[in-house]
Motif scaffolding. Sequence first.
Motif, mmCIF file in Angstrom:
data_model
loop_
_atom_site.group_PDB
_atom_site.id
_atom_site.type_symbol
_atom_site.label_atom_id
_atom_site.label_comp_id
_atom_site.label_asym_id
_atom_site.label_seq_id
_atom_site.Cartn_x
_atom_site.Cartn_y
_atom_site.Cartn_z
ATOM 1 N N LEU A 161 -8.163 13.184 -12.949
ATOM 2 C CA LEU A 161 -6.700 12.866 -12.658
ATOM 3 C C LEU A 161 -5.896 13.185 -11.672
ATOM 4 C CD1 LEU A 161 -5.814 14.271 -16.522
ATOM 5 C CD2 LEU A 161 -5.335 12.143 -15.646
ATOM 6 N N CYS A 162 -6.322 14.209 -10.996
ATOM 7 C CA CYS A 162 -5.896 14.755 -9.689
ATOM 8 C C CYS A 162 -6.022 13.360 -8.604
ATOM 9 C CB CYS A 162 -6.578 16.045 -9.149
ATOM 10 S SG CYS A 162 -5.925 17.364 -9.977
ATOM 11 N N VAL A 163 -7.233 12.955 -8.688
ATOM 12 C CA VAL A 163 -7.358 11.861 -7.470
ATOM 13 C C VAL A 163 -6.756 10.663 -8.139
ATOM 14 C CG1 VAL A 163 -9.322 10.291 -6.741
ATOM 15 C CG2 VAL A 163 -9.573 12.633 -7.083
ATOM 16 N N VAL A 164 -6.519 10.348 -9.201
ATOM 17 C CA VAL A 164 -5.756 9.158 -9.824
ATOM 18 C C VAL A 164 -4.255 9.362 -9.562
ATOM 19 C CG1 VAL A 164 -5.040 7.881 -11.747
ATOM 20 C CG2 VAL A 164 -7.377 8.407 -11.600
ATOM 21 N N SER A 165 -3.826 10.419 -9.619
ATOM 22 C CA SER A 165 -2.354 10.768 -9.317
ATOM 23 C C SER A 165 -2.236 10.559 -7.860
ATOM 24 C CB SER A 165 -1.905 12.343 -9.767
ATOM 25 O OG SER A 165 -2.141 12.445 -11.196
ATOM 26 N N PHE B 217 -4.168 8.947 -5.771
ATOM 27 C CA PHE B 217 -4.057 7.546 -5.232
ATOM 28 C C PHE B 217 -3.014 6.808 -5.656
ATOM 29 C CE2 PHE B 217 -6.022 3.196 -5.552
ATOM 30 C CZ PHE B 217 -6.648 3.071 -4.331
ATOM 31 N N TYR B 218 -2.842 6.618 -6.521
ATOM 32 C CA TYR B 218 -1.643 5.687 -7.214
ATOM 33 C C TYR B 218 -0.123 6.234 -6.815
ATOM 34 C CZ TYR B 218 -5.014 2.775 -9.981
ATOM 35 O OH TYR B 218 -5.970 1.945 -10.183
ATOM 36 N N GLY B 219 -0.172 7.194 -6.772
ATOM 37 C CA GLY B 219 1.104 8.080 -6.326
ATOM 38 C C GLY B 219 1.479 7.522 -4.784
ATOM 39 N N THR B 220 0.355 7.565 -3.918
ATOM 40 C CA THR B 220 0.691 7.309 -2.583
ATOM 41 C C THR B 220 0.862 5.878 -2.504
ATOM 42 O OG1 THR B 220 -1.700 7.197 -2.360
ATOM 43 C CG2 THR B 220 -0.377 9.191 -1.619
ATOM 44 N N VAL C 146 3.743 3.547 -1.023
ATOM 45 C CA VAL C 146 4.119 2.344 0.053
ATOM 46 C C VAL C 146 4.673 1.409 -0.552
ATOM 47 C CG1 VAL C 146 2.576 0.686 1.114
ATOM 48 C CG2 VAL C 146 1.762 3.220 0.987
ATOM 49 N N TYR C 147 4.626 0.937 -1.804
ATOM 50 C CA TYR C 147 5.426 -0.230 -2.277
ATOM 51 C C TYR C 147 6.989 0.253 -2.292
ATOM 52 C CZ TYR C 147 7.344 -3.400 -5.740
ATOM 53 O OH TYR C 147 8.156 -4.325 -6.268
ATOM 54 N N LEU C 148 7.244 1.339 -2.523
ATOM 55 C CA LEU C 148 8.957 1.574 -2.790
ATOM 56 C C LEU C 148 9.186 1.805 -1.478
ATOM 57 C CD1 LEU C 148 8.599 4.459 -5.915
ATOM 58 C CD2 LEU C 148 9.588 1.892 -5.824
ATOM 59 N N SER C 149 8.678 2.130 -0.573
ATOM 60 C CA SER C 149 9.093 2.591 0.899
ATOM 61 C C SER C 149 9.426 0.969 1.569
ATOM 62 C CB SER C 149 7.864 3.236 1.692
ATOM 63 O OG SER C 149 6.946 2.672 1.830
ATOM 64 N N SER C 150 8.473 0.125 1.086
ATOM 65 C CA SER C 150 8.778 -1.408 1.745
ATOM 66 C C SER C 150 9.897 -2.193 1.021
ATOM 67 C CB SER C 150 7.270 -2.181 1.460
ATOM 68 O OG SER C 150 6.465 -1.412 2.132
ATOM 69 N N ALA C 151 9.877 -1.743 -0.423
ATOM 70 C CA ALA C 151 10.827 -2.435 -1.136
ATOM 71 C C ALA C 151 12.400 -2.013 -0.967
ATOM 72 C CB ALA C 151 10.522 -2.294 -2.624
ATOM 73 N N VAL C 152 12.411 -0.471 -0.892
ATOM 74 C CA VAL C 152 13.832 0.067 -0.965
ATOM 75 C C VAL C 152 14.440 0.274 0.595
ATOM 76 C CG1 VAL C 152 15.009 2.227 -1.356
ATOM 77 C CG2 VAL C 152 13.174 1.307 -2.955
ATOM 78 N N TYR D 17 -2.150 7.089 1.660
ATOM 79 C CA TYR D 17 -3.247 6.574 0.856
ATOM 80 C C TYR D 17 -4.656 6.020 1.616
ATOM 81 C CZ TYR D 17 -2.185 1.425 1.247
ATOM 82 O OH TYR D 17 -2.217 -0.003 1.666
ATOM 83 N N THR D 18 -4.237 5.786 2.964
ATOM 84 C CA THR D 18 -5.653 5.429 3.713
ATOM 85 C C THR D 18 -6.267 6.335 4.388
ATOM 86 O OG1 THR D 18 -4.045 4.737 5.441
ATOM 87 C CG2 THR D 18 -4.457 2.920 4.308
ATOM 88 N N VAL D 19 -5.740 7.755 4.570
ATOM 89 C CA VAL D 19 -6.419 8.531 5.219
ATOM 90 C C VAL D 19 -6.243 10.057 4.425
ATOM 91 C CG1 VAL D 19 -6.484 9.791 7.308
ATOM 92 C CG2 VAL D 19 -5.420 7.436 7.550
ATOM 93 N N VAL D 20 -5.411 10.179 3.933
ATOM 94 C CA VAL D 20 -5.152 11.544 3.251
ATOM 95 C C VAL D 20 -5.740 11.676 1.959
ATOM 96 C CG1 VAL D 20 -3.566 13.406 2.366
ATOM 97 C CG2 VAL D 20 -2.870 12.205 4.443
ATOM 98 N N THR D 21 -5.567 10.656 1.110
ATOM 99 C CA THR D 21 -6.311 10.438 -0.288
ATOM 100 C C THR D 21 -7.720 10.531 -0.117
ATOM 101 O OG1 THR D 21 -4.440 9.555 -1.068
ATOM 102 C CG2 THR D 21 -6.657 9.265 -2.457
ATOM 103 N N PRO D 22 -8.482 9.909 0.754
ATOM 104 C CA PRO D 22 -10.138 9.679 0.966
ATOM 105 C C PRO D 22 -10.412 11.052 1.335
ATOM 106 C CG PRO D 22 -9.171 7.927 1.754
ATOM 107 C CD PRO D 22 -7.990 8.539 1.421
ATOM 108 N N MET D 23 -9.502 11.606 2.218
ATOM 109 C CA MET D 23 -10.014 12.960 2.635
ATOM 110 C C MET D 23 -9.995 14.184 1.791
ATOM 111 S SD MET D 23 -8.526 15.397 6.056
ATOM 112 C CE MET D 23 -7.043 15.801 4.865
ATOM 113 N N LEU D 24 -9.077 14.070 0.999
ATOM 114 C CA LEU D 24 -8.869 15.089 -0.225
ATOM 115 C C LEU D 24 -9.709 15.069 -1.371
ATOM 116 C CD1 LEU D 24 -5.074 15.623 -0.084
ATOM 117 C CD2 LEU D 24 -6.672 17.047 0.924
ATOM 118 N N ASN D 25 -10.283 13.763 -1.655
ATOM 119 C CA ASN D 25 -11.165 13.449 -3.150
ATOM 120 C C ASN D 25 -12.392 14.264 -2.840
ATOM 121 O OD1 ASN D 25 -9.286 11.586 -3.636
ATOM 122 N ND2 ASN D 25 -10.689 9.820 -3.247
ATOM 123 N N PRO D 26 -13.270 14.734 -1.730
ATOM 124 C CA PRO D 26 -14.312 15.674 -2.158
ATOM 125 C C PRO D 26 -13.856 17.070 -2.246
ATOM 126 C CG PRO D 26 -14.446 14.280 0.053
ATOM 127 C CD PRO D 26 -12.997 14.258 -0.630
#
Length: 315
Positions: free
Chosen positions: A245-249, A251-254, A258-264, A278-287
Motif C-alpha cells: 500500500l505504501c509503494v502504491v500510494s 507511485f500513483y501519488g507522484t 505529474v499529471y496535475l502539475s502539467s494540467a493545472v 516518480y522516476t527517481v525517488v519512488t524506485p529508490m524508496l521501494n527497497p
Amino acid sequence: MTAQNHTGESPFLLLGLSDDPQLQLMLFGIFLSMYLITVLGNLLIILAVTSDPHLHTPMYFFLSNLSFVDVCFTTTTIPKMLVNIQTQRKDISYPECLTQVYFFLVFAGMDNFLLSMMAYDRFVAICHPLNYPVIMNPHFCGLLVLLSWLLIFCISLIHVLLMRKLTFSQGTTIPHFFCELAQVLQVASSDTLINNISMYVATVLFCVFPALGIFFSYRQILSSLMKISNAASKHKAFSTCGSHLCVVSLFYGTGLGVYLSSAVSSSAHRSKMASVMYTVVTPMLNPFIYSLRNQDVMGALGRLPGRVVSCLDGL
C-alpha cells in the motif's frame, strides 16, 4: 527553423533541471547518489529473494520482478542526465530519444502491472486462502509476468513507430531532463492527433486498468478483514499489505502529481520536479519500504552475507 524528418543528424536539446553551474554540480552529486542507492537497494532485494528458499512465493516473485524493473526504469533516464551534466552538454540524438521513450514506456507500464499483480496476490491470499496455492501457482505467476512484458513491448513499439512519422524543427528543445513521450509530442512540428490518441489509450491500459484492479483488490480485502473478529488475525492479515500500500500510494501519488502539475500549471519546472519523484525517488524508496516493514525480507537480507561467503568458499 525548418521542419524535417529526423534521421539522427540533428539532435534534440534537453533543458535539464537547471542551467546554474553550481546547482548542476550539486544535482550531479545528489542524483548519482540516489541512482547508486536505487541500484544497490533493488539488487539486494533481488539477491535476497532468489537466494532464500523461504521467499520463493508469488508475493516475493513479483517483488523481485518489481525491483528489476525499478533498476531498469531509473537507468533509462538518470545516466544520460548525469552524462549531460558532467560534459556540460544538453544534446540527445534522435535514435537515443526514441530509445529512451520506448524503454521508459516499457518499464513504467510494467511497474503498473506488477503493482496490480501484487495486489491480486494479496486479494487471493486473504480472501481465498484455501485456494491460494492452486490459483497462484508458479506457472500462472510466470505467465502473468510474461504476457505483461509482451503486451507492453508491443504497445510501446507502436508509440515509437508513430513517433518516427513526426517531423521536428532543427535544434528542437525539450523542456525536460529526459525524452518523455508527452513532452516530445508537444514540440513536434507535424500533426500529433494519432499519437495523442494512442497515448491516451496506453494510459488507460497501463495506468487506469491496473489502478482499478488494485482498488478492487483492496476493496475486497478490506471487506474480508471487517468480517474477521480476531484482532490479532486481522492485524497479521493487513500487515502483509502495508508495504504494498505504501509503494502504491507513492507511485500513483507522484504520477498523479505529474499529471496535475502539467494540467493545472504551464510551469515546466514544476512538471520536472514532479517527474523526479516518480522516476527517481519512488524506485529508490521501494527497497527500504519492503525491507524495513517486512521481517521476512529483513531476515533474508541478514542471511545474505553468509550465503555469499558460502558460495565463495564453494568456488
